[in-house]
Design a protein around this motif. Structure first.
Motif, PDB file in Angstrom:
ATOM      1  N   PRO A 155       3.890   0.430  -7.379  1.00  0.00           N
ATOM      2  CA  PRO A 155       3.501   0.592  -8.787  1.00  0.00           C
ATOM      3  C   PRO A 155       3.220   2.053  -9.103  1.00  0.00           C
ATOM      4  CG  PRO A 155       2.285  -1.226  -7.763  1.00  0.00           C
ATOM      5  CD  PRO A 155       3.002  -0.516  -6.657  1.00  0.00           C
ATOM      6  N   GLY A 156       3.760   2.503 -10.201  1.00  0.00           N
ATOM      7  CA  GLY A 156       3.468   3.838 -10.675  1.00  0.00           C
ATOM      8  C   GLY A 156       4.136   4.981  -9.931  1.00  0.00           C
ATOM      9  N   GLN A 157       5.054   4.696  -9.009  1.00  0.00           N
ATOM     10  CA  GLN A 157       5.595   5.770  -8.191  1.00  0.00           C
ATOM     11  C   GLN A 157       6.388   6.799  -9.016  1.00  0.00           C
ATOM     12  OE1 GLN A 157       7.960   3.526  -5.320  1.00  0.00           O
ATOM     13  NE2 GLN A 157       9.847   4.154  -6.336  1.00  0.00           N
ATOM     14  N   ASP A 158       6.926   6.369 -10.155  1.00  0.00           N
ATOM     15  CA  ASP A 158       7.650   7.312 -11.005  1.00  0.00           C
ATOM     16  C   ASP A 158       6.713   8.308 -11.699  1.00  0.00           C
ATOM     17  OD1 ASP A 158      10.015   6.089 -10.323  1.00  0.00           O
ATOM     18  OD2 ASP A 158      10.086   4.807 -12.108  1.00  0.00           O
ATOM     19  N   ASP A 159       5.418   7.975 -11.724  1.00  0.00           N
ATOM     20  CA  ASP A 159       4.450   8.882 -12.342  1.00  0.00           C
ATOM     21  C   ASP A 159       3.994   9.982 -11.387  1.00  0.00           C
ATOM     22  OD1 ASP A 159       4.496   7.300 -14.645  1.00  0.00           O
ATOM     23  OD2 ASP A 159       2.886   6.001 -13.895  1.00  0.00           O
ATOM     24  N   THR A 321      -1.992   1.694  -7.253  1.00  0.00           N
ATOM     25  CA  THR A 321      -0.903   2.350  -7.970  1.00  0.00           C
ATOM     26  C   THR A 321      -0.801   3.810  -7.540  1.00  0.00           C
ATOM     27  OG1 THR A 321       0.026   2.839 -10.152  1.00  0.00           O
ATOM     28  CG2 THR A 321      -2.354   3.033  -9.924  1.00  0.00           C
ATOM     29  N   THR A 323      -0.527   7.614  -8.780  1.00  0.00           N
ATOM     30  CA  THR A 323      -0.939   8.369  -9.959  1.00  0.00           C
ATOM     31  C   THR A 323      -0.167   9.686  -9.964  1.00  0.00           C
ATOM     32  OG1 THR A 323      -2.742   9.512  -8.815  1.00  0.00           O
ATOM     33  CG2 THR A 323      -3.246   7.359  -9.804  1.00  0.00           C
ATOM     34  N   ARG A 324      -0.412  10.493 -10.940  1.00  0.00           N
ATOM     35  CA  ARG A 324       0.282  11.789 -10.978  1.00  0.00           C
ATOM     36  C   ARG A 324      -0.037  12.624  -9.739  1.00  0.00           C
ATOM     37  NH1 ARG A 324       2.650  15.730 -13.906  1.00  0.00           N
ATOM     38  NH2 ARG A 324       1.959  17.865 -13.511  1.00  0.00           N
ATOM     39  N   GLU A 334      -9.365   7.192  -4.445  1.00  0.00           N
ATOM     40  CA  GLU A 334      -8.093   7.878  -4.661  1.00  0.00           C
ATOM     41  C   GLU A 334      -7.807   8.823  -3.512  1.00  0.00           C
ATOM     42  OE1 GLU A 334      -6.876   9.318  -8.352  1.00  0.00           O
ATOM     43  OE2 GLU A 334      -7.914   7.799  -9.558  1.00  0.00           O
TER      44      GLU A 334
END
Length: 497
Positions: A155-159, A321, A323-324, A334
């Motif tokens: 999840p969110g790997q494109d971010d 997920t 994150t940036r 995190e």
């Protein structure tokens, strides 16, 4: 129409294929033999993987070829040393001249009429596949995909603003200096990457969903070094080889028969190498028994040294997920990261992905029971090489190659053209050939051929037992059927001109 015919065709020019070619070309110097290699280089695994620190997790005295013993005290060696050894062996035995590169086998069809295999080969140059024929087909391509590793979507790997790398496709220009790196996965690749990257990175975190059993072993065999000063190196290497075999066998036996004892031994070994107060139970005590999945070996405890220095850490948690700037965990914590390495494993690919058929009728190896873990019930003149999961890969591979040699010698003496394993009506409950719970096995288990209840239809993962089974068992009356009949040829009017 088919062109060139070969007596023996070997698929794969890695550790297995080159070992098999050395055995068979030495035993049968007058037979025509070729090795087909899909890639542009030989060496298989040891050429493919280029990630930092890549090495063997088996000692080279047992991973090496018995006919060309490993002669260095460094028993857990880096990939470059292993690759050089494999290629030097190929050159020494002349099999390097028998390798045909960029030759990927697309399909193989057994012709009962001609008593040979028709093998379609893609040469990667855009031309139509070419066809070879062979009397005996020996598949030494391992069991995982060379072109693609297992890479789940997170999840969110494109971010994520940083770099994501899979170890199977390591960039040549990567520089870890000063970077914060998260390695996802705690298998053999993960525990190898962590100490190697931690030498120059700002910090490396190995993120695991659940712990893995890890054991530290010396990278050098001090006993070999001392012994080789008093006796010939070849003999000293043989002693170290059997010492390695015995160690692996004893470890596996204890793991299976006394799992709690082995758990305690492994836990103690880890505890002594970590800082005081480290949560060993959380990060290094798996829920499964030792050898339900493959045990990870770290040479000289380099993995634990990186943790003690503070340049590396282990985190056991799930991924919520990307994150940036990193990864948010299921716990809410995190992990900051400039680079994420997805050491998430391999994809299984049996027989190099080739399509198999007999007389034009496709068949699936997963529907067949195996003979000695190296041939398929009802399939003539075909062997495949799959090594041990609880000991060095090559121990089993060499047994298989020598058994193929026995089969070919028997065929020569008795004028037999074909050899076919024929399973009895009741081979007992069928199970997958490889009995491991590792992720890549679970994901690809549907591809695996089966094994029965007892030998020769069951693989015991026991080298001394297999030595007896492969080298001293009879060839006839033990599941193999030899036929000396001439190939059945159609009348001229029915044959395609």
């Amino acid at each position: 129409m088919p062109g060139e015919h070969l007596d023996v065709l070997i698929v794969g020019a890695g550790l297995s294929g080159i070992g098999a070619a050395c055995r068979l070309s030495t035993a049968f110097p007058s037979r025509s033999l070729a090795i087909l290699e899909a890639r542009e280089e030989s060496g298989g695994t040891w050429d493919l993987f280029r990630y930092p620190g890549v090495r063997s997790d088996s000692d080279l005295f047992t991973l090496g070829y018995p006919f060309r013993p490993w002669s260095s005290p460094q028993s857990i060696a880096p990939a470059a040393s292993i690759l050089a050894y494999v290629r030097e062996t190929a050159e020494a035995y002349g099999v390097d001249r028998r390798i045909r590169y960029r030759h990927r086998v697309v399909s193989a069809d057994w012709s009962t009429e001609d008593a040979h295999w028709r093998v379609q080969v893609d040469r990667g140059d855009g031309s139509a596949p070419t066809t070879l024929t062979c009397s005996f087909l020996f598949v030494c391509s391992g069991y995982y995909r060379y072109d693609q590793g297992y890479r789940p979507t997170f999840p969110g790997q494109d971010d994520f603003a940083g770099q994501i790398i899979h170890p199977q496709h390591w960039p040549d220009d990567f520089d870890a200096t000063g970077k914060r790196i998260v390695v996802i996965g705690s298998g053999a690749t993960g525990v190898t990457l962590l100490p190697a990257l931690a030498e120059t990175a700002e910090h490396v975190t190995m993120l695991q969903r659940s712990p893995t059993y890890i054991a530290a072993l010396p990278s050098a065999d001090a006993g070999f070094e001392k012994l080789s000063r008093r006796i010939p190196v070849r003999l000293a290497s043989r002693v170290s080889r059997w010492k390695g075999i015995a160690r692996a066998l004893i470890s596996y036996r204890i793991s299976r028969n006394q799992p709690d004892r082995m758990k305690a031994m492994l836990r103690s070994g880890v505890s002594h190498r970590l800082p005081e107060g480290f949560d060993v139970d959380k990060h290094f005590t798996p829920a499964y028994d030792p050898w339900d999945e493959r045990l990870c070996i770290v040479p000289d405890g380099d993995f634990f040294r990186a943790i003690r220095r503070g340049t590396a850490a282990v985190v056991t948690d799930g991924i919520d997920t990307f994150t940036r700037d990193g990864i948010r965990l299921a716990s809410g914590d995190e992990l900051p990261a400039d680079v994420v390495v997805t050491a998430t494993g391999l994809n299984l690919l049996l027989f190099g992905g080739m399509a198999l058929s007999m007389d034009g009728e496709p068949f699936d190896p997963a529907d067949r029971v195996t003979y000695k873990g190296m041939m398929l019930d009802g399939v003539p003149n075909l062997a495949f090489a799959i090594g041990y999961t609880n000991a060095s890969w090559t121990l089993k591979i060499d047994l298989v190659a020598r058994y193929v040699e026995r089969i070919l010698r028997f065929q020569d003496r008795h004028g037999a053209r074909t050899v076919t394993p024929v399973a009895p009506a009741d081979v007992g409950p069928l199970e997958p050939l490889i009995d491991l719970a590792s992720g890549y096995i679970r994901r690809g288990i549907a591809q695996m051929p089966k094994q029965g209840r007892v030998a020769p239809w069951r693989l015991h993962q026991n080298y001394p037992r297999d030595v007896r089974l492969f080298r001293f068992s009879r060839l006839t009356g033990d599941g193999l059927r030899f036929s000396s009949a001439e190939p059945r040829r159609a009348p001229e009017r029915e044959r395609v001109s």
